[in-house]
Design an enzyme around this catalytic site. Sequence first.
Site, mmCIF file in Angstrom:
data_model
loop_
_atom_site.group_PDB
_atom_site.id
_atom_site.type_symbol
_atom_site.label_atom_id
_atom_site.label_comp_id
_atom_site.label_asym_id
_atom_site.label_seq_id
_atom_site.Cartn_x
_atom_site.Cartn_y
_atom_site.Cartn_z
ATOM 1 C CB CYS A 34 55.373 20.922 47.955
ATOM 2 S SG CYS A 34 54.237 20.674 46.608
ATOM 3 C CB CYS A 37 52.970 18.160 48.075
ATOM 4 S SG CYS A 37 54.147 18.391 46.737
#
Length: 125
Positions: A34, A37
């Site tokens: 991600c 993230c």
Amino acid sequence: MSSDPLHHINSLAELQALFASTTYVAVDFYADWCGPCKAIAPHYEALAKQHSAPGVLAFAKVNVDKAQDAARAHGITAMPTFMFFKEGRQVAVNGQPAIRGADPRALSAAAEKLGGLAKKRMAAA
């Protein structure tokens, strides 16, 4: 002992153990793949360094691919999702039950609020 201020959680049982030993817990549900993230990770770690207080306030990271049981138990459908807990129960911080997405301002505000609550709890102890 490492100087890592983050608790790296690998299962629901580990997360529950952290809840049992710590009054306030901020949790970052993330995935290695991600992009957002990865972008917010240094910010979250800096907040953990600034506000962590053993037994009172902890900052945890849960890799949703490794700890699928923990992600399922908390209904995680998007990463990153930040959730906040008091005595093992999810709580809203600044009116938000969770922060979905990489939102440094909201995350900083939530960490400041939890940090203030942790300081009050330590002062009262």
